[in-house]
Design a protein around this motif. Structure first.
Motif, PDB file in Angstrom:
ATOM      1  N   GLY A 124       0.803  -1.224   0.000  1.00  0.00           N
ATOM      2  CA  GLY A 124       0.000   0.000   0.000  1.00  0.00           C
ATOM      3  C   GLY A 124       0.824   1.257   0.000  1.00  0.00           C
ATOM      4  O   GLY A 124       0.375   2.313  -0.453  1.00  0.00           O
ATOM      5  N   MET A 125       2.066   1.171   0.530  1.00  0.00           N
ATOM      6  CA  MET A 125       2.880   2.372   0.653  1.00  0.00           C
ATOM      7  C   MET A 125       3.535   2.806  -0.655  1.00  0.00           C
ATOM      8  O   MET A 125       4.080   3.903  -0.729  1.00  0.00           O
ATOM      9  CB  MET A 125       3.972   2.166   1.701  1.00  0.00           C
ATOM     10  CG  MET A 125       4.856   0.934   1.527  1.00  0.00           C
ATOM     11  SD  MET A 125       6.115   1.007   0.226  1.00  0.00           S
ATOM     12  CE  MET A 125       7.016   2.436   0.764  1.00  0.00           C
ATOM     13  N   ASN A 126       3.479   1.968  -1.698  1.00  0.00           N
ATOM     14  CA  ASN A 126       4.213   2.303  -2.922  1.00  0.00           C
ATOM     15  C   ASN A 126       3.843   3.661  -3.504  1.00  0.00           C
ATOM     16  O   ASN A 126       4.714   4.435  -3.916  1.00  0.00           O
ATOM     17  CB  ASN A 126       3.987   1.224  -3.991  1.00  0.00           C
ATOM     18  CG  ASN A 126       4.665  -0.094  -3.673  1.00  0.00           C
ATOM     19  OD1 ASN A 126       4.289  -1.141  -4.182  1.00  0.00           O
ATOM     20  ND2 ASN A 126       5.675  -0.057  -2.819  1.00  0.00           N
ATOM     21  N   GLN A 127       2.547   3.957  -3.532  1.00  0.00           N
ATOM     22  CA  GLN A 127       2.138   5.217  -4.153  1.00  0.00           C
ATOM     23  C   GLN A 127       2.533   6.427  -3.314  1.00  0.00           C
ATOM     24  O   GLN A 127       2.555   7.554  -3.811  1.00  0.00           O
ATOM     25  CB  GLN A 127       0.637   5.226  -4.426  1.00  0.00           C
ATOM     26  CG  GLN A 127      -0.250   5.274  -3.198  1.00  0.00           C
ATOM     27  CD  GLN A 127      -1.699   5.550  -3.571  1.00  0.00           C
ATOM     28  OE1 GLN A 127      -2.002   6.489  -4.307  1.00  0.00           O
ATOM     29  NE2 GLN A 127      -2.598   4.695  -3.069  1.00  0.00           N
ATOM     30  N   PHE A 128       2.893   6.189  -2.045  1.00  0.00           N
ATOM     31  CA  PHE A 128       3.281   7.298  -1.173  1.00  0.00           C
ATOM     32  C   PHE A 128       4.791   7.431  -1.026  1.00  0.00           C
ATOM     33  O   PHE A 128       5.263   8.222  -0.198  1.00  0.00           O
ATOM     34  CB  PHE A 128       2.637   7.120   0.212  1.00  0.00           C
ATOM     35  CG  PHE A 128       1.147   6.962   0.168  1.00  0.00           C
ATOM     36  CD1 PHE A 128       0.338   7.976  -0.333  1.00  0.00           C
ATOM     37  CD2 PHE A 128       0.541   5.796   0.602  1.00  0.00           C
ATOM     38  CE1 PHE A 128      -1.038   7.831  -0.390  1.00  0.00           C
ATOM     39  CE2 PHE A 128      -0.829   5.641   0.546  1.00  0.00           C
ATOM     40  CZ  PHE A 128      -1.628   6.660   0.045  1.00  0.00           C
ATOM     41  N   LYS A 129       5.551   6.682  -1.797  1.00  0.00           N
ATOM     42  CA  LYS A 129       7.007   6.758  -1.703  1.00  0.00           C
ATOM     43  C   LYS A 129       7.540   8.178  -1.898  1.00  0.00           C
ATOM     44  O   LYS A 129       8.500   8.577  -1.227  1.00  0.00           O
ATOM     45  CB  LYS A 129       7.661   5.794  -2.696  1.00  0.00           C
ATOM     46  CG  LYS A 129       7.610   4.352  -2.236  1.00  0.00           C
ATOM     47  CD  LYS A 129       8.187   3.397  -3.269  1.00  0.00           C
ATOM     48  CE  LYS A 129       9.688   3.485  -3.347  1.00  0.00           C
ATOM     49  NZ  LYS A 129      10.253   2.400  -4.199  1.00  0.00           N
ATOM     50  N   PRO A 130       6.946   8.995  -2.808  1.00  0.00           N
ATOM     51  CA  PRO A 130       7.447  10.375  -2.915  1.00  0.00           C
ATOM     52  C   PRO A 130       7.368  11.149  -1.601  1.00  0.00           C
ATOM     53  O   PRO A 130       8.218  12.008  -1.341  1.00  0.00           O
ATOM     54  CB  PRO A 130       6.534  10.990  -3.995  1.00  0.00           C
ATOM     55  CG  PRO A 130       6.109   9.829  -4.823  1.00  0.00           C
ATOM     56  CD  PRO A 130       5.959   8.691  -3.859  1.00  0.00           C
ATOM     57  N   ILE A 131       6.371  10.844  -0.784  1.00  0.00           N
ATOM     58  CA  ILE A 131       6.278  11.520   0.514  1.00  0.00           C
ATOM     59  C   ILE A 131       7.399  11.039   1.427  1.00  0.00           C
ATOM     60  O   ILE A 131       8.088  11.840   2.073  1.00  0.00           O
ATOM     61  CB  ILE A 131       4.906  11.277   1.163  1.00  0.00           C
ATOM     62  CG1 ILE A 131       3.786  11.848   0.285  1.00  0.00           C
ATOM     63  CG2 ILE A 131       4.855  11.896   2.559  1.00  0.00           C
ATOM     64  CD1 ILE A 131       2.390  11.625   0.831  1.00  0.00           C
ATOM     65  N   PHE A 132       7.592   9.723   1.491  1.00  0.00           N
ATOM     66  CA  PHE A 132       8.650   9.185   2.350  1.00  0.00           C
ATOM     67  C   PHE A 132      10.023   9.692   1.930  1.00  0.00           C
ATOM     68  O   PHE A 132      10.889   9.961   2.766  1.00  0.00           O
ATOM     69  CB  PHE A 132       8.637   7.651   2.304  1.00  0.00           C
ATOM     70  CG  PHE A 132       7.368   7.036   2.805  1.00  0.00           C
ATOM     71  CD1 PHE A 132       6.741   7.516   3.945  1.00  0.00           C
ATOM     72  CD2 PHE A 132       6.777   5.973   2.142  1.00  0.00           C
ATOM     73  CE1 PHE A 132       5.574   6.957   4.412  1.00  0.00           C
ATOM     74  CE2 PHE A 132       5.607   5.404   2.600  1.00  0.00           C
ATOM     75  CZ  PHE A 132       5.000   5.892   3.734  1.00  0.00           C
ATOM     76  N   LEU A 133      10.231   9.817   0.605  1.00  0.00           N
ATOM     77  CA  LEU A 133      11.535  10.239   0.093  1.00  0.00           C
ATOM     78  C   LEU A 133      11.687  11.751   0.039  1.00  0.00           C
ATOM     79  O   LEU A 133      12.765  12.256  -0.276  1.00  0.00           O
ATOM     80  CB  LEU A 133      11.748   9.651  -1.313  1.00  0.00           C
ATOM     81  CG  LEU A 133      11.828   8.121  -1.393  1.00  0.00           C
ATOM     82  CD1 LEU A 133      11.812   7.672  -2.840  1.00  0.00           C
ATOM     83  CD2 LEU A 133      13.075   7.613  -0.684  1.00  0.00           C
ATOM     84  N   GLY A 134      10.592  12.465   0.290  1.00  0.00           N
ATOM     85  CA  GLY A 134      10.654  13.924   0.258  1.00  0.00           C
ATOM     86  C   GLY A 134      10.613  14.519  -1.129  1.00  0.00           C
ATOM     87  O   GLY A 134      10.882  15.706  -1.305  1.00  0.00           O
ATOM     88  N   THR A 135      10.282  13.704  -2.154  1.00  0.00           N
ATOM     89  CA  THR A 135      10.319  14.194  -3.536  1.00  0.00           C
ATOM     90  C   THR A 135       8.947  14.585  -4.066  1.00  0.00           C
ATOM     91  O   THR A 135       8.820  14.909  -5.241  1.00  0.00           O
ATOM     92  CB  THR A 135      10.914  13.108  -4.454  1.00  0.00           C
ATOM     93  OG1 THR A 135      10.099  11.927  -4.376  1.00  0.00           O
ATOM     94  CG2 THR A 135      12.336  12.766  -4.045  1.00  0.00           C
ATOM     95  N   VAL A 136       7.921  14.564  -3.233  1.00  0.00           N
ATOM     96  CA  VAL A 136       6.581  14.887  -3.701  1.00  0.00           C
ATOM     97  C   VAL A 136       6.525  16.342  -4.163  1.00  0.00           C
ATOM     98  O   VAL A 136       7.137  17.239  -3.559  1.00  0.00           O
ATOM     99  CB  VAL A 136       5.545  14.618  -2.584  1.00  0.00           C
ATOM    100  CG1 VAL A 136       5.769  15.513  -1.375  1.00  0.00           C
ATOM    101  CG2 VAL A 136       4.130  14.769  -3.109  1.00  0.00           C
ATOM    102  N   ASP A 137       5.813  16.563  -5.245  1.00  0.00           N
ATOM    103  CA  ASP A 137       5.634  17.918  -5.770  1.00  0.00           C
ATOM    104  C   ASP A 137       4.809  18.717  -4.756  1.00  0.00           C
ATOM    105  O   ASP A 137       3.676  18.341  -4.436  1.00  0.00           O
ATOM    106  CB  ASP A 137       4.905  17.855  -7.116  1.00  0.00           C
ATOM    107  CG  ASP A 137       4.817  19.214  -7.806  1.00  0.00           C
ATOM    108  OD1 ASP A 137       4.952  20.249  -7.119  1.00  0.00           O
ATOM    109  OD2 ASP A 137       4.617  19.234  -9.036  1.00  0.00           O
ATOM    110  N   PRO A 138       5.347  19.816  -4.244  1.00  0.00           N
ATOM    111  CA  PRO A 138       4.613  20.569  -3.219  1.00  0.00           C
ATOM    112  C   PRO A 138       3.301  21.147  -3.719  1.00  0.00           C
ATOM    113  O   PRO A 138       2.439  21.513  -2.913  1.00  0.00           O
ATOM    114  CB  PRO A 138       5.601  21.675  -2.815  1.00  0.00           C
ATOM    115  CG  PRO A 138       6.537  21.793  -3.962  1.00  0.00           C
ATOM    116  CD  PRO A 138       6.654  20.423  -4.556  1.00  0.00           C
TER     117      PRO A 138
END
Length: 1062
Positions: free
Chosen positions: A76-90
């Protein structure tokens, strides 16, 4: 007390590590009817939404979004990896997530986490499953709240007795310098869990990691006691709560994360089995409709849940395999992953073929059976995942087509295996070469695990060492053929991003990338951009205050006009200069986006430091070409929908200044007419020179616009809309149908302001990536015009060749030249950059011309051969042997002369030679059928002639004739039909090489003569060039050009002759 607890902990560790049997599971409530799976799923989502304020997000596709490290989404966490890695588009919706919950579709097959081989063998493994999860990002809540929520849901909402739940926590890892997670332990104790049911484990069980590197942390697990307190506990994991608080670095060390997160996951199938009191996940209502459909469709005995030796005939194993695999196939195909030849599609192909084999060989299901199960999958999962309902017909069609293709291959493979087994001795292993030829890397496309399983059922071992050798050779070949990996650009890691956020550095303002305009004369003017250097990074990611002396570095600015690669568009390149110092250029190779920050990869010839003011210049020709291609892709997507239907979906794209690539979902390969129509539609839009409108709007406004194109991407909010020919406001009006009549898409790329600058578009390539997905390659502008000119030129050459063929040829040499010219023209058409529709048409024309040319050659050769035959018969009126020379450049003519001579003089043996200009000699021969051909050939060919460069006055014999007396064991067949190369005990389609490994590989036709008494075991054959024994080797190389008659045709063979065996 301590001793008893320690002893219990030891027993429980063993219990947890054992695969659960699910036997003896007690129903939670013997009076109430079992809770339906849909209600269990809904209760989970409602609990977190209504009681604890979580946002419900839909399941991501099982096709990973921008994550090459995964074949499928497996957690389930795969789609949230950008959040964990800090790379999510703000600016994206995801950046605002704080606490969310969902039910995620997951596939664990292939890659690091694979359950494929275990499916069917027990009662709990699946390749597809649903993972219920809740998340808290950025410290929204942490251990205490996560544990409390989980305990509340399980005990109060689902009603699981507290005394049947056990928990485990991280007991520390001295090697990594990590102490025990006493905080989690104390939380569980405070929630009322007895200390005897709170167990500690090491990192293997209770420390979760995303991968070799990246966010990780201790976890605490909730287990259910299958024994229900009766006897020794039988624990099965229900829920895993992970506390992301560390980052695994490349050197293996652990560093604290800038922000902490909660990531939990609970398998729906297992939870439903517990709540419904079933002995296995396959006994729940998630599978019962499927198992009923399987029973009705194949007529096998009803499913009874047996495993191991109790499952006689493996009927129940087959039920589980088919039920699991059709769920996986349906979900994957609905999400755009189809069976194919590499990566995730290859894994899906294995799954489909495994299901086909179990359904046909064990359940005796009729053809088309798997496709008929799709409605049952839609019945159980369609409400939760509507894409299954929308794609039901397509899924069934694709599964049925692949099933039919595989059944044909399976039948051929089974015959090959049976034929090979008949030739093996009792203690022999199955040849690796034959197994490889059956595999996905060989001819029939059977997964190797299926081949091994088929042999295992027959009790025959496989030559695994030989198989490993062939696999290594294949891997080496693929490595040599693989495209070079693009150099990885500089990136900001989670710590660098966390430091920027801690300092309050705002995301890079990249809006200047859209700052360009049309000049009155028609050209584009791109504005420069002045910016301040905020941070510099070395190649290893270290933040520094200055760089210089030609150093390659990462440059972070407050704003930029460079386009960072995303959305399939290549990054800009260009240069920057220091303000006030225009004579020193700092080349910019690329720009990468990381968590809203644009990192420029720069080479600094002189000193560059934090705080400097710089001026950025994009490479205008590069940018403009990318803009042309991107607008062309939008028009191409729209034209494909016009030609193939409004439901046509894009599956990916990429563009750079050279060409564009577009992947589209199709039911069948595009026809030349469809390709031509699509090109014509784009050309019309280009010819109208329509305006291209771009505007940022709230993401919510785009949610229900008919015809609006969006991809499986995370879009920013507000989002940029690109509309061709229609203003964005009009296109997004609720009553507007504009998006159905022109191209309107969500897109962050850079585009032309008018379509006319595209000039032209030509589709120059088309191939199927996998079943149902076609990849198109296209060029624009001058390249497109050049492609059309090449196509026109080749079309004229084809017309000229057709005219030459219609005129006819005067002799064999001229006919051969024309046939060769048509072959070369075919090669040119195959490889030229030209319109694909025209290529396909010319290929069809050339194929017909080649057939006509070959027919003309044969007719002329027959006539010439008849003439030369009469001349030879007049010169050789007596004797059992004709040895002579014939003047001809055609080996085929020489063969025809020999055959005609032997036909007209059946008692005569013939050997004809034809010296060639380069010193080689063509040779053809045939022995009278009334003679024992082995004796005759030995007497003729015992002079040791070999294929080698000729010396003056001594032409070489074009053959692979042995240099010493032949000594192989050859069986002489009855004289009615000579069948040369027949060897005792050797399977068909084999070759023999000497033990020295230096001899040529010699083709062998298996002996099937009536007097052959060979055991067909592993024969010891003697190679004619080295007189040493060597086992037969697989087909692989071509031999010399000595001709022998093989059945009805003359074929090029290396002779291995000798006396008949006793």
């Amino acid at each position: 007390m301590a001793a008893s607890v320690a002893a219990a902990a030891g027993r429980l560790r063993r219990a947890i590590r054992r695969s659960p049997s699910w036997r003896g599971l007690r129903t939670l409530s013997s009076e109430a009817s079992p809770t339906q799976a849909a209600a269990v799923r809904d209760a989970f989502l409602s609990f977190f939404r209504d009681r604890h304020g979580h946002r419900l997000v839909p399941s991501a596709s099982v096709r990973p979004r921008g994550d090459p490290s995964l074949l499928f989404v497996n957690a389930g966490m795969n789609q949230f990896k950008p959040i964990f890695l800090g790379t999510v588009d703000p600016r994206s919706e995801m950046a605002g997530f704080r606490r969310v919950a969902n039910s995620q579709k997951c596939v664990r097959a292939g890659g690091r986490h694979s359950d494929l081989e275990d499916v069917g063998r027990d009662l709990s493994h699946h390749t597809f499953f649903e993972m219920l999860g809740n998340w808290a990002f950025g410290g929204e809540y942490f251990k205490e709240e996560a544990c409390s929520m989980a305990w509340e849901l399980l005990t109060q909402v689902y009603g699981i007795p507290e005394d049947q739940l056990w928990v485990s926590y991280f007991g520390g890892d001295p090697k990594a310098g990590l102490g025990p997670d006493l905080e989690s332990r104390d939380i569980w104790l405070n929630l009322g869990v007895p200390a005897s049911r709170v167990l500690s484990f090491g990192p293997e069980e209770n420390f979760w990691e995303m991968g070799d590197t990246g966010p990780c942390g201790p976890c605490t697990e909730i287990h259910y006691d299958l024994a229900g307190g009766a006897g020794a506990p039988q624990l099965v994991e229900l829920w895993n709560l992970v506390f992301m608080q560390h980052n695994r670095e490349a050197d293996g060390s652990l560093q604290p994360l800038p922000q902490r997160h909660v990531d939990t996951g609970m398998g729906l199938e297992r939870l439903v089995a517990v709540l419904q009191g079933r002995r296995s996940t396959y006994d729940t209502d998630l599978f019962s409709p499927l198992l009923d459909a399987i029973h009705q469709g194949c007529g096998a005995p009803p499913y009874s849940g047996r495993v191991g030796a109790a499952d006689e005939g493996r009927t129940d194993t087959a039920y589980r395999v088919v039920a699991d695999h059709i769920r996986t196939l349906s979900v994957c195909i609905a999400d755009g992953v189809s069976p194919g030849m590499s990566g995730a599609p290859l894994v899906l192909r294995r799954i489909l073929r495994r299901a086909v084999r179990f359904s046909t060989e064990v359940l005796r299901a009729p053809p088309g059976f798997l496709g008929s199960l799709v409605p049952a999958v839609v019945e159980t999962l369609g409400d939760a995942y509507p894409e299954l309902q929308r794609s039901s017909a397509q899924i069934a069609s694709l599964v049925s087509e692949d099933e039919a293709a595989f059944l044909a291959s399976l039948q051929r493979g089974r015959r090959v295996i049976e034929r090979t087994l008949k030739r093996l001795g009792p203690s022999d292993v199955f040849p690796a070469e034959v197994a490889w030829s059956l595999s996905l890397s060989g001819n029939l496309g059977l997964p190797l695990d299926l081949v091994e399983l088929m042999l295992e059922e027959k009790g025959v071992p496989l030559d695994t060492a030989g198989l490993e050798r062939l696999a290594q050779e294949e891997a080496q070949h693929r490595t040599l053929q693989a495209e070079p990996v693009q150099e990885q650009g500089l990136r900001l890691d989670v710590h660098a991003l966390g430091e920027l956020q801690r300092r309050g550095v705002p995301p890079t303002d990249d809006s200047p990338k859209y700052s360009y305009s049309l000049r009155p004369g028609g050209g584009y003017e791109f504005s420069t951009c002045e910016a301040q250097v905020l941070q510099l990074y070395t190649e290893d990611g270290t933040a520094v205050a200055s760089v210089g002396d030609g150093q390659r570095c990462g440059l972070l600015l407050d704003k930029t006009n460079f386009y960072a690669e995303q959305g399939g568009q290549a990054s800009d390149r260009g240069y920057l200069v220091l303000v006030g110092q225009q004579d020193v250029l700092f080349p910019v190779a690329r720009a990468e986006v990381c968590g809203g920050f644009i990192l420029h990869e720069v080479v600094a010839p002189e000193c560059l430091k934090v705080g400097d003011q710089v001026q950025l210049h994009v490479d205008e020709a590069w940018r403009l070409s990318c803009m042309e291609k991107h607008t062309a892709i939008h028009l191409l997507s729209w034209a494909l929908r016009q030609a193939l239907g409004p439901g046509t979906e894009q599956r990916g794209s990429h563009l750079n200044p050279e060409r564009l690539r577009f992947d589209v979902a199709t039911q069948a390969p595009l026809t030349p007419e469809q390709l031509r129509t699509v090109e014509g539609t784009v050309q019309k839009a280009v010819g109208r020179d329509e305006a291209v409108y771009m505007e940022e709007v709230a993401l919510a406004r785009t949610a229900h616009v008919p015809g609006l194109r969006s991809l499986d991407e995370v879009y920013p909010d507000p989002v940029r809309v690109v509309s061709v020919g229609v203003p964005v406001a009009h296109a997004l009006h609720p009553a507007s149908q504009a998006a159905l009549q022109t191209s309107v898409e969500l897109c962050c790329g850079t585009h032309l302001l008018r379509t006319g600058a595209i000039g032209d578009l030509v589709i120059v390539g088309e191939r199927q990536l996998v079943k149902g997905i076609t990849r198109l390659l296209a060029v624009t502008g001058e390249q497109a015009q050049q492609a059309r000119e090449v196509g026109q030129s080749l079309a004229q050459e084809v017309e000229a060749a057709a005219a030459r063929l219609s005129q006819g040829s005067r002799d064999v040499a001229e006919a051969h030249r024309l046939s060769k010219d048509i072959g070369q023209l075919t090669d040119a058409v195959d490889t030229a950059t030209m319109p694909q529709w025209q290529r396909r048409e010319l290929q069809a024309t050339l194929k017909a011309l080649q057939r006509r040319a070959n027919t003309a050659v044969r007719k002329l050769e027959i006539g010439q051969a008849a003439q030369k035959t009469q001349e030879l018969l007049q010169r050789h009126t007596e004797g059992p042997l004709i040895v002579d020379t014939v003047s001809t450049e055609s080996l085929s003519v020489l063969v025809k002369v020999v055959r005609q001579l032997c036909k007209q003089a059946p008692s005569t043996s013939v050997l004809l030679l034809s010296p060639q200009p380069l010193g080689q000699v063509l040779c053809a021969c045939q022995v009278a059928q009334c003679l024992r051909w082995g004796h005759v050939f030995a007497s003729i060919l015992g002079q040791g002639a070999r294929r080698q460069p000729s010396k003056p006055g001594s032409p070489a014999l074009h053959s692979a004739q042995p240099s010493k007396p032949a000594c192989g064991r050859t069986h002489a067949h009855p004289p009615s039909k000579p069948r040369p190369l027949a060897m005792h005990g050797v399977p068909n389609n084999r070759r023999c090489v000497g033990a020295c490994g230096k001899g040529p590989e010699i083709p062998v036709v298996g002996c099937h003569g009536p007097s052959c008494s060979s055991s067909l075991g592993r024969p010891s054959l003697t190679h004619p060039l080295c007189s040493e024994d060597r086992m037969p080797a697989p087909l692989g190389t071509r031999t010399g050009s000595f001709l022998v008659e093989d059945g009805k045709d003359w074929k090029s063979r290396a002779l291995w002759l000798g006396q008949p065996s006793s």
